[in-house]
Design an enzyme around this catalytic site. Structure first.
Site, mmCIF file in Angstrom:
data_model
loop_
_atom_site.group_PDB
_atom_site.id
_atom_site.type_symbol
_atom_site.label_atom_id
_atom_site.label_comp_id
_atom_site.label_asym_id
_atom_site.label_seq_id
_atom_site.Cartn_x
_atom_site.Cartn_y
_atom_site.Cartn_z
ATOM 1 N N PRO A 56 0.814 -1.222 0.000
ATOM 2 C CA PRO A 56 0.000 0.000 0.000
ATOM 3 C C PRO A 56 0.845 1.268 0.000
ATOM 4 C CG PRO A 56 0.031 -0.955 2.204
ATOM 5 C CD PRO A 56 0.802 -1.898 1.317
ATOM 6 N N GLY A 57 1.593 1.471 -1.100
ATOM 7 C CA GLY A 57 2.308 2.725 -1.304
ATOM 8 C C GLY A 57 1.371 3.756 -1.888
ATOM 9 N N LYS A 78 2.992 4.153 -22.014
ATOM 10 C CA LYS A 78 3.325 4.648 -20.673
ATOM 11 C C LYS A 78 4.793 4.393 -20.353
ATOM 12 C CE LYS A 78 2.602 6.378 -16.588
ATOM 13 N NZ LYS A 78 1.885 5.636 -15.527
ATOM 14 N N ASN A 92 7.466 7.133 -18.962
ATOM 15 C CA ASN A 92 8.245 6.914 -17.744
ATOM 16 C C ASN A 92 9.742 6.900 -18.019
ATOM 17 O OD1 ASN A 92 6.057 6.752 -16.011
ATOM 18 N ND2 ASN A 92 5.851 4.540 -16.205
ATOM 19 N N SER A 148 7.891 9.265 -9.332
ATOM 20 C CA SER A 148 8.113 8.213 -8.339
ATOM 21 C C SER A 148 9.592 7.883 -8.206
ATOM 22 C CB SER A 148 7.320 6.956 -8.715
ATOM 23 O OG SER A 148 7.705 6.477 -9.997
ATOM 24 N N VAL A 181 0.169 4.336 -4.993
ATOM 25 C CA VAL A 181 -0.914 3.818 -5.835
ATOM 26 C C VAL A 181 -1.882 2.980 -5.009
ATOM 27 C CG1 VAL A 181 -1.461 2.271 -7.757
ATOM 28 C CG2 VAL A 181 0.401 3.923 -7.980
#
EC number: 1.2.7.-
Length: 462
Positions: A73-74, A290, A294, A403, A76
């Site tokens: 549970p970071g 994507k 990134n 990130s 995102v």
């Protein structure tokens, strides 16, 4: 260079031939200091270890078949946990943390805290929290993950390099009823041909889970423990990578199809996140696009220590940073265009052609139309079009700190090997002598932990 049959990640996983481990689900009730934890439900009672029979399945899960487990549970994971919990008739959610100390930190925290860029703060502590480990707890209730049964809805939002390893560790608790969604940067390792090889080696043919991916375009920044800021609202896409091939029992076909689609449909209905459900072929294309974004934004913002928008302050072709971006995109474009025209990806291209362009297999003009779609995708990944998309996306999340930059500033390992490293590895796999020098250089600079200005960056890369 990794061979098509045995990429290094697959060889590493399959070299471990031990049975999947039995995992215990620790909760705050299992901490060494029972007085530090107060029960939040009457059925948990005191945390006196003598009160619980060994291995008694004391479950915190209401409706266990529908319970959602968010592994990692970071930013995102917190984003989706926060918004999924706001759904009407929201399903119960368990946050699965990766360190024991996070259990005690959760107890003293305000729960999941999500702030928007307008300053509105939402706090939610109505989640269960667990740590899954092979170590048996000495205090409190002794529970196995999912009480030794199967997990149904698993959302893995760890770092990219840990995602598949985490799923592999959980395979004792995964099966035909399981839907596993990866929400990570990079291109999934489970696309053909590697994904089917992995699944076939780890699961019986009639008991494989379904694997999906969620490509998240929202900008989210960490602001503290269990605390994130939704800096740049955007959208997301979710779709299947590998569908479990179980043959349902007689009379259960309809139910099986509904179960297959339940979790990804639920995620796509999450309010405010604009998560669109797409086909396998569409998802593959979206992941590739994507990846290019990134591969540019993450390492460059990290090396320059800047917000995303600062990368796109100039359109001058003589500007040092613009020259780096141009070459980076030319190299990424060449690799992906070669990949699109390589037969190893025929299944993904077929899915894209049949779901997006409605091509009918076996029709007279199928071959001609398929070739035309391939040409259009080649154009879609041309350098000028990728550059236009990069600038539009980057300016949309101009205030976001990537990130990778957040990881570097916190002293954590970055995902450079899963982003730019994927481009380098794919170039080697294709064997066409493609130039990926910029991406190799970015990997080296990130792993050296250097900080540069744009002129020095250009001097080191060009």
């Amino acid at each position: 260079m990794p061979s098509p049959e045995h990429p290094s990640w697959l060889s590493t996983l399959l070299a471990d031939t031990r049975p999947p481990p039995k995992l215990f689900a620790w909760s705050p009730a299992n901490l060494d200091s029972p007085t530090a934890v107060k029960p939040d439900r009457a059925d948990r009672g005191d945390f006196d270890p003598g009160k619980y029979p060994v291995d008694a399945p004391i479950t915190t899960a209401s409706e266990p078949v529908k319970r959602i487990y968010i592994v990692g549970p970071g930013n995102v994971g917190r984003l989706y946990a926060s918004y999924m919990s706001r759904q009407r008739d929201a399903l119960p959610i368990t946050l699965v943390v990766h360190r024991k100390e996070l259990l005690s930190q959760w107890v003293t925290s305000e729960g999941v805290v999500l702030a928007d860029r307008g300053g509105k703060v939402t706090k939610n502590k109505q989640f269960d929290v667990e740590w899954w480990t092979e170590s048996r707890p000495r205090y409190g209730p002794v529970r196995e993950v999912a009480d030794g049964e199967k997990l149904h809805n698993v959302f893995i939002s760890t770092k990219a390099d840990a995602g598949l390893g985490e799923a592999d560790r959980l395979r004792r608790y995964l099966g035909r009823c399981s839907s596993v969604v990866f929400a990570q940067n990079g291109v999934s390792k489970l696309w053909a041909p590697y994904g089917p090889l992995y699944v076939a080696s780890r699961y019986h043919a009639d008991d494989a889970p379904s694997f999906s991916a969620c490509v998240v375009n929202h900008g989210i920044s960490a602001a503290g423990l269990f605390y994130s800021i939704h800096t740049s609202p955007s959208d997301a896409f979710i779709g299947p990578i590998f569908k479990g091939s179980a043959a349902p029992a007689h009379g259960q076909n309809k139910r099986r199809r509904l179960d297959d689609d339940f979790f990804t449909t639920y995620i796509s209905s999450t309010p405010f996140l604009d998560t669109k459900h797409v086909s396998s072929g569409q998802l593959w294309i979206i992941q590739l696009e994507k990846l290019v974004l990134n591969a540019a934004i993450n390492p460059l913002t990290t090396l320059l220590r800047c917000k995303t928008g600062q990368l796109f302050a100039s359109y001058d072709s003589h500007d040092a940073l613009t020259r780096v971006l141009d070459q980076l995109l030319w190299q990424a474009s060449a690799v992906i265009q070669a990949l699109i025209n390589h037969d190893a990806n025929i299944d993904m291209l077929t899915s894209y052609a049949e779901t997006v362009h409605r091509l009918v297999p076996g029709s007279d003009d199928y071959g001609r139309n398929f070739a035309n779609i391939r040409r259009k995708l080649t154009v879609r990944f041309s350098q000028p079009i990728l550059k236009a998309k990069l600038y539009a996306f980057g300016l949309n999340i101009r205030e976001h700190r990537s990130s990778m930059l957040q990881d570097a500033e916190a002293g954590r390992k970055t995902e450079i090997r899963d982003v730019n490293g994927w481009i380098v590895d794919m170039a080697e796999y294709l064997g066409l002598d493609l130039d990926v020098g910029i991406h190799r250089g970015l990997i080296e600079l990130i792993e050296e932990c250097v900080v540069l200005d744009k002129e020095e960056l250009a001097r080191r890369l060009l």
